[in-house]
Design a protein around this motif. Structure first.
Motif, PDB file in Angstrom:
ATOM      1  N   PRO A 391     -14.733  -8.604   9.982  1.00  0.00           N
ATOM      2  CA  PRO A 391     -13.294  -8.462   9.773  1.00  0.00           C
ATOM      3  C   PRO A 391     -12.974  -7.170   9.026  1.00  0.00           C
ATOM      4  CG  PRO A 391     -14.015 -10.678   9.196  1.00  0.00           C
ATOM      5  CD  PRO A 391     -15.265  -9.872   9.436  1.00  0.00           C
ATOM      6  N   CYS A 392     -12.000  -6.432   9.524  1.00  0.00           N
ATOM      7  CA  CYS A 392     -11.574  -5.218   8.832  1.00  0.00           C
ATOM      8  C   CYS A 392     -11.095  -5.570   7.432  1.00  0.00           C
ATOM      9  CB  CYS A 392     -10.451  -4.533   9.610  1.00  0.00           C
ATOM     10  SG  CYS A 392     -11.032  -3.442  10.895  1.00  0.00           S
ATOM     11  N   ASP A 393     -11.573  -4.828   6.467  1.00  0.00           N
ATOM     12  CA  ASP A 393     -11.196  -5.037   5.072  1.00  0.00           C
ATOM     13  C   ASP A 393     -10.346  -3.853   4.628  1.00  0.00           C
ATOM     14  OD1 ASP A 393     -10.942  -5.530   2.380  1.00  0.00           O
ATOM     15  OD2 ASP A 393     -13.065  -6.036   2.076  1.00  0.00           O
ATOM     16  N   THR A 394      -9.047  -4.098   4.459  1.00  0.00           N
ATOM     17  CA  THR A 394      -8.116  -3.022   4.103  1.00  0.00           C
ATOM     18  C   THR A 394      -7.497  -3.257   2.722  1.00  0.00           C
ATOM     19  OG1 THR A 394      -6.195  -4.112   5.123  1.00  0.00           O
ATOM     20  CG2 THR A 394      -7.548  -2.721   6.544  1.00  0.00           C
ATOM     21  N   ARG A 395      -8.168  -4.047   1.920  1.00  0.00           N
ATOM     22  CA  ARG A 395      -7.584  -4.369   0.621  1.00  0.00           C
ATOM     23  C   ARG A 395      -7.427  -3.139  -0.267  1.00  0.00           C
ATOM     24  NH1 ARG A 395     -11.514  -9.272  -0.899  1.00  0.00           N
ATOM     25  NH2 ARG A 395     -12.935  -7.870   0.242  1.00  0.00           N
ATOM     26  N   ASP A 396      -8.199  -2.086   0.040  1.00  0.00           N
ATOM     27  CA  ASP A 396      -8.068  -0.853  -0.744  1.00  0.00           C
ATOM     28  C   ASP A 396      -6.723  -0.155  -0.515  1.00  0.00           C
ATOM     29  OD1 ASP A 396      -9.477  -0.450   1.911  1.00  0.00           O
ATOM     30  OD2 ASP A 396      -8.908   1.622   1.441  1.00  0.00           O
ATOM     31  N   LEU A 397      -6.022  -0.521   0.565  1.00  0.00           N
ATOM     32  CA  LEU A 397      -4.717   0.092   0.845  1.00  0.00           C
ATOM     33  C   LEU A 397      -3.618  -0.473  -0.047  1.00  0.00           C
ATOM     34  CD1 LEU A 397      -4.785   0.037   4.769  1.00  0.00           C
ATOM     35  CD2 LEU A 397      -5.366   1.955   3.258  1.00  0.00           C
ATOM     36  N   PHE A 398      -3.858  -1.616  -0.656  1.00  0.00           N
ATOM     37  CA  PHE A 398      -2.828  -2.308  -1.422  1.00  0.00           C
ATOM     38  C   PHE A 398      -2.842  -1.850  -2.874  1.00  0.00           C
ATOM     39  CE2 PHE A 398      -3.399  -4.861   2.281  1.00  0.00           C
ATOM     40  CZ  PHE A 398      -2.206  -5.536   2.490  1.00  0.00           C
ATOM     41  N   HIS A 399      -1.672  -1.854  -3.470  1.00  0.00           N
ATOM     42  CA  HIS A 399      -1.520  -1.519  -4.883  1.00  0.00           C
ATOM     43  C   HIS A 399      -0.870  -2.715  -5.563  1.00  0.00           C
ATOM     44  CE1 HIS A 399       0.363   0.589  -8.403  1.00  0.00           C
ATOM     45  NE2 HIS A 399      -0.847   1.139  -8.416  1.00  0.00           N
ATOM     46  N   LEU A 400      -1.657  -3.469  -6.311  1.00  0.00           N
ATOM     47  CA  LEU A 400      -1.186  -4.746  -6.858  1.00  0.00           C
ATOM     48  C   LEU A 400       0.082  -4.601  -7.704  1.00  0.00           C
ATOM     49  CD1 LEU A 400      -3.314  -7.695  -8.079  1.00  0.00           C
ATOM     50  CD2 LEU A 400      -1.370  -6.951  -9.439  1.00  0.00           C
ATOM     51  N   PRO A 401       0.161  -3.649  -8.633  1.00  0.00           N
ATOM     52  CA  PRO A 401       1.389  -3.562  -9.444  1.00  0.00           C
ATOM     53  C   PRO A 401       2.638  -3.294  -8.602  1.00  0.00           C
ATOM     54  CG  PRO A 401      -0.395  -2.369 -10.503  1.00  0.00           C
ATOM     55  CD  PRO A 401      -0.890  -2.728  -9.143  1.00  0.00           C
ATOM     56  N   LEU A 402       2.533  -2.398  -7.586  1.00  0.00           N
ATOM     57  CA  LEU A 402       3.705  -2.119  -6.751  1.00  0.00           C
ATOM     58  C   LEU A 402       4.047  -3.329  -5.891  1.00  0.00           C
ATOM     59  CD1 LEU A 402       5.876  -0.236  -5.687  1.00  0.00           C
ATOM     60  CD2 LEU A 402       4.181   0.697  -4.063  1.00  0.00           C
ATOM     61  N   PHE A 403       3.036  -3.990  -5.315  1.00  0.00           N
ATOM     62  CA  PHE A 403       3.271  -5.203  -4.526  1.00  0.00           C
ATOM     63  C   PHE A 403       4.022  -6.219  -5.389  1.00  0.00           C
ATOM     64  CE2 PHE A 403       1.062  -7.588  -0.837  1.00  0.00           C
ATOM     65  CZ  PHE A 403       2.131  -8.465  -0.707  1.00  0.00           C
ATOM     66  N   SER A 404       3.541  -6.451  -6.602  1.00  0.00           N
ATOM     67  CA  SER A 404       4.173  -7.421  -7.489  1.00  0.00           C
ATOM     68  C   SER A 404       5.601  -7.006  -7.835  1.00  0.00           C
ATOM     69  CB  SER A 404       3.342  -7.565  -8.767  1.00  0.00           C
ATOM     70  OG  SER A 404       3.922  -8.499  -9.650  1.00  0.00           O
ATOM     71  N   GLU A 405       5.800  -5.717  -8.103  1.00  0.00           N
ATOM     72  CA  GLU A 405       7.127  -5.244  -8.465  1.00  0.00           C
ATOM     73  C   GLU A 405       8.103  -5.392  -7.301  1.00  0.00           C
ATOM     74  OE1 GLU A 405       9.116  -1.379 -10.729  1.00  0.00           O
ATOM     75  OE2 GLU A 405       7.003  -1.359 -10.141  1.00  0.00           O
ATOM     76  N   LEU A 406       7.624  -5.141  -6.087  1.00  0.00           N
ATOM     77  CA  LEU A 406       8.489  -5.282  -4.916  1.00  0.00           C
ATOM     78  C   LEU A 406       8.859  -6.746  -4.678  1.00  0.00           C
ATOM     79  CD1 LEU A 406       6.766  -2.733  -2.495  1.00  0.00           C
ATOM     80  CD2 LEU A 406       9.108  -2.582  -3.361  1.00  0.00           C
ATOM     81  N   VAL A 407       7.855  -7.644  -4.720  1.00  0.00           N
ATOM     82  CA  VAL A 407       8.131  -9.065  -4.471  1.00  0.00           C
ATOM     83  C   VAL A 407       9.088  -9.620  -5.524  1.00  0.00           C
ATOM     84  CG1 VAL A 407       7.116 -11.378  -4.416  1.00  0.00           C
ATOM     85  CG2 VAL A 407       5.983  -9.485  -3.236  1.00  0.00           C
ATOM     86  N   ASN A 408       8.810  -9.370  -6.784  1.00  0.00           N
ATOM     87  CA  ASN A 408       9.645  -9.945  -7.837  1.00  0.00           C
ATOM     88  C   ASN A 408      11.001  -9.253  -7.920  1.00  0.00           C
ATOM     89  OD1 ASN A 408       7.916 -12.028  -8.729  1.00  0.00           O
ATOM     90  ND2 ASN A 408       6.642 -10.533  -9.786  1.00  0.00           N
ATOM     91  N   GLY A 409      11.058  -7.976  -7.567  1.00  0.00           N
ATOM     92  CA  GLY A 409      12.349  -7.308  -7.489  1.00  0.00           C
ATOM     93  C   GLY A 409      13.219  -7.885  -6.384  1.00  0.00           C
ATOM     94  N   VAL A 410      12.593  -8.235  -5.253  1.00  0.00           N
ATOM     95  CA  VAL A 410      13.324  -8.909  -4.173  1.00  0.00           C
ATOM     96  C   VAL A 410      13.871 -10.247  -4.660  1.00  0.00           C
ATOM     97  CG1 VAL A 410      12.957 -10.163  -2.000  1.00  0.00           C
ATOM     98  CG2 VAL A 410      12.261  -7.770  -2.187  1.00  0.00           C
TER      99      VAL A 410
END
Length: 547
Positions: A391-410
């Protein structure tokens, strides 16, 4: 103690029975039903003890391993909500805060029961829009017009080039889009297409929001719906051959999707796009108008032709989510604001429907998926299986703080739009471990397979079956109905016919949607004044699709 007390009409005896060491599930359920009936018929006799006993049933671990415990929890939570909507009784005031506190701690069936009960609160929708929605039950006949005439009027007689965007034809001068002609894809779609043009008018006139720009419909002689004659530019889809269409003037950013060309969108710009769209969608929902397709969500696309629900995804069921990354390709919100208004549904405000909690959850789910696709689209070719068939592993593309800020900002922006005030400090935002679980599931393509079962093949005619195989690179001469056909169409969130691979996400949707619905109800009651509210009927279960 396996039976109810002999005095079945005794509220106090029933409360004592439930507060005691009862272990018989059926007896406990019947006792809760008795108290629920007592609340409906004699609310003036209810005391704080009654409410505490019902809350204790939900919070107790006595029956949590029972397969049918959802019904017990649900009956108790519904009974509490039935009392909560009667503000003239002092014991009613603390009920909703008590249930909201449970949301933060509860999981599984207990969480679902509390969420569904709060989701049935009778919210009073605002009148910001000219509701109920576009009147398209008897749509106007389409105005017959030559294509060149319509295009010339839409482009103000300027020289233009044409570019197809799905079933929409863009009229461009250089890189500037002067107008869009959008075609119906089926006879049934004509009414929805006309409603889109009418919604454009209503939203522009009634629901302005700083930073949000909406397209404006194009009219000729007061008409919005057209039937074109003459030759269309080549390249359009075959489904538009009838030529029924609307036209509109798009706004800047209408085709700038937040998950396309990620190098163009800084974190601050991404946040601005997601947050303003979330707030606008919350405002629409507050008016009883729901966007029913921010992105296409399916449980199993491959079963669309066999299932009565067309394989549509109902997040409350917690099943696997089909082709999540493909679903995010063209979201119905962009840098300008929301789009594709043919998917707006105004039935909630006009009928008192209980769909608010469902669509809050669906909207949040859609935003979260598109946020995930923003990170994946940094490297779109990294998908499926790698060179070693892993399985392709692309977890390095994600930025946890920005992901969290976007979800909680929404979440905060949606709450502000829905409730018309900033989020309280106790807002049930997405915890860090949920964001980590989302990155793990979205970033690694563990689930790629779906199955075209024999019974799904049998409902296809031979031509449709061959087309299906050809489109997926399979041998079109394969014999139909011999065996299940395994297809790699992912990534999916979950294995075929299995639960979603991020169950914590479903829990978060239950929590946040109930939290928003409850605050929307409380805010409406506060603004109207408890005595000014219309008579409330006891809460009952809504359509089975949303329970």
């Amino acid at each position: 103690m396996g039976m109810l007390p002999p005095n079945k009409t005794g509220r106090i005896d029933t409360e004592n029975f439930l507060a005691g060491p009862v272990r018989d599930f059926s007896a406990a359920y019947m006792a809760v039903k008795y108290l629920a009936d007592h609340i409906r018929n004699h609310p003036e006799t209810i005391t704080g003890t009654t409410i505490e006993v019902l809350a204790g049933v939900i919070e107790s671990s006595r029956f949590q391993k029972q397969k049918q415990v959802l019904f017990l929890y649900g009956e108790a939570a519904d009974a509490m909500v039935s009392m909560a909507i009667l503000p003239q009784f002092p014991v009613s005031a603390p009920i909703i805060p008590r249930l909201l506190a449970m949301l933060d701690r509860a999981q599984g069936k207990r969480l679902r029961a509390v969420s569904q009960a709060l989701g049935r609160l009778p919210v009073s929708f605002t009148q910001e829009l000219a509701l109920p929605g576009p009147d398209t039950d008897a749509p106007e006949p389409a105005m017959e017009i030559d294509f060149d005439t319509l295009a010339g009027a839409l482009a103000c007689r300027r020289e233009v080039s044409f570019a197809w965007k799905g079933r929409s034809l863009a009229l461009k001068t250089g890189q500037t889009i002067l107008g869009i002609i959008k075609f119906a894809h089926s006879p049934e779609n004509i009414r929805e297409l006309l409603s889109e043009a009418i919604w454009m008018e209503q939203l522009n006139d009634s629901l302005p929001q700083p930073g949000v720009a909406l397209p404006r419909p194009f009219q000729l002689r007061g008409r919005l719906l057209f039937k074109l004659s003459g030759n269309l530019p080549p390249g359009g889809p075959a489904s538009i051959k009838k030529g029924i269409c609307i036209a509109f003037i798009p706004c800047p950013g209408y085709y700038d999707y937040p998950n396309h060309h990620p190098e163009r969108f800084t974190p601050d710009l991404l946040k601005a796009i997601f947050f303003k769209n979330a707030e606008f969608l919350g405002r629409l929902s507050r008016a009883g108008v729901f966007h029913t397709a921010l992105i296409p969500l399916f449980h199993n696309r491959v079963q669309r032709n066999r299932r009565n629900d067309n394989g549509a995804y109902l997040w409350e069921h917690g099943g696997r989510l089909d082709q999540w990354l493909d679903s995010c390709r063209f979201p119905n919100f962009a840098a300008s604001g929301p789009r594709d208004f043919e998917h707006l549904d105004a039935t909630a405000a006009s009928s008192g429907s209980g769909k608010l909690r469902h669509y809050i959850g669906e909207h949040l789910l859609s935003f979260i998926l598109v946020i995930g696709s923003c990170f994946r689209n940094k490297a779109p070719a990294r998908r499926g299986r790698d060179g070693d068939n892993r399985p392709c592993d692309t977890r390095d593309l994600f930025h946890l703080p920005l992901f969290s800020e976007l979800v909680n900002g929404v979440c905060r922006a949606y709450f502000k739009g829905l409730v018309d005030r900033p989020c309280p400090p106790d807002t049930l935002l997405a915890p860090r471990n949920l964001i980590q679980a989302l990155i793990s599931a979205m970033g690694k393509d563990e689930h790629m397979e779906e199955v075209l079962r024999v019974r799904d093949q049998e409902v296809m005619d031979d031509a449709a079956f061959k087309t299906f195989l050809t489109e997926r690179g399979l041998n079109p001469d394969m014999e139909k109905g011999l065996a299940d056909i395994v297809l790699e169409t992912g990534p999916h969130l979950g294995g075929f016919n299995r639960p979603i691979s991020v169950p914590m996400l479903i829990d978060q949707l239950f929590r946040f949607s109930a939290f928003c619905t409850a605050h929307c109800y409380l805010e409406g009651r506060q603004q109207a004044g408890a005595d000014a509210l219309p008579d409330q009927q006891p809460v009952s279960r809504v359509d089975h699709l949303f329970v």
